[in-house]
Design a protein around this motif. Structure first.
Motif, PDB file in Angstrom:
ATOM      1  N   ARG A  67      -4.653  -0.751  11.000  1.00  0.00           N
ATOM      2  CA  ARG A  67      -2.741  -0.955  10.531  1.00  0.00           C
ATOM      3  C   ARG A  67      -2.882  -2.044   9.930  1.00  0.00           C
ATOM      4  O   ARG A  67      -1.977  -2.048   8.321  1.00  0.00           O
ATOM      5  N   ALA A  68      -3.186  -3.118   9.142  1.00  0.00           N
ATOM      6  CA  ALA A  68      -3.263  -4.205   8.751  1.00  0.00           C
ATOM      7  C   ALA A  68      -3.408  -3.480   7.049  1.00  0.00           C
ATOM      8  O   ALA A  68      -2.698  -4.007   6.047  1.00  0.00           O
ATOM      9  N   ALA A  69      -4.759  -2.999   6.622  1.00  0.00           N
ATOM     10  CA  ALA A  69      -4.782  -2.329   5.796  1.00  0.00           C
ATOM     11  C   ALA A  69      -3.535  -2.364   4.996  1.00  0.00           C
ATOM     12  O   ALA A  69      -2.925  -1.571   4.056  1.00  0.00           O
ATOM     13  N   THR A  70      -3.002  -0.917   5.794  1.00  0.00           N
ATOM     14  CA  THR A  70      -1.811   0.342   5.685  1.00  0.00           C
ATOM     15  C   THR A  70      -1.025  -0.211   5.691  1.00  0.00           C
ATOM     16  O   THR A  70       0.124  -0.354   4.121  1.00  0.00           O
ATOM     17  N   ALA A  71      -0.862  -1.592   6.382  1.00  0.00           N
ATOM     18  CA  ALA A  71       0.834  -2.926   6.290  1.00  0.00           C
ATOM     19  C   ALA A  71       0.725  -3.259   4.592  1.00  0.00           C
ATOM     20  O   ALA A  71       1.993  -3.715   3.856  1.00  0.00           O
ATOM     21  N   ARG A  72      -0.647  -4.163   4.285  1.00  0.00           N
ATOM     22  CA  ARG A  72      -0.293  -4.979   3.237  1.00  0.00           C
ATOM     23  C   ARG A  72      -0.327  -3.607   2.069  1.00  0.00           C
ATOM     24  O   ARG A  72       0.676  -4.325   1.010  1.00  0.00           O
ATOM     25  N   ALA A  73      -0.717  -2.998   1.897  1.00  0.00           N
ATOM     26  CA  ALA A  73      -0.622  -1.754   0.669  1.00  0.00           C
ATOM     27  C   ALA A  73       0.384  -1.019   0.416  1.00  0.00           C
ATOM     28  O   ALA A  73       1.559  -0.986  -0.180  1.00  0.00           O
TER      29      ALA A  73
END
Length: 121
Positions: A67-73
């Protein structure tokens, strides 16, 4: 004895629903407590069997990393597209609010720095 897996304070509804879904998919027994009427407790998702806690925490760590990777992207994409929120965009959208907040910050800093000096005089 039940163990708290996730405190629902400031957790978006979509994230809580995704966590409920993978708990069901992984067949981890859980229950929820609802938020209190006065906002003292925000509710939580609890594991019924604390022997499953290490597995659930590992799954939660994987989920949160994804979820963090998706939000950063998404944030990087918004910056590239020029849609990311910035100070300048906030100032253009809500000038009175931004100026009011800046004045409040200055007042708080002045009082914080001047009050001790004034009281010790």
């Amino acid at each position: 004895m039940a163990k708290l897996l996730l405190n629902l304070r400031n957790v978006p509804d979509d994230e809580a629903e995704e966590i409920r879904a993978w708990l069901r998919r992984e067949q981890l027994a859980f229950y929820e407590t609802m938020p209190s009427s006065w906002g003292i407790s925000h509710g939580g998702i609890w594991l019924e069997d604390d022997a499953q806690l290490p597995r659930a925490r590992a799954l939660m760590a994987d989920y949160q990393a994804g979820r963090a990777a998706t939000a950063r992207a998404a944030a990087q994409q918004a910056r590239r597209d020029g849609k990311a929120e910035s100070f300048a965009s906030q100032l253009r959208a809500r000038p009175l609010y931004v100026v009011g907040v800046l004045v409040a910050i200055v007042v708080i800093v002045v009082v914080t720095l001047a009050l001790p000096w004034w009281l010790l005089r």
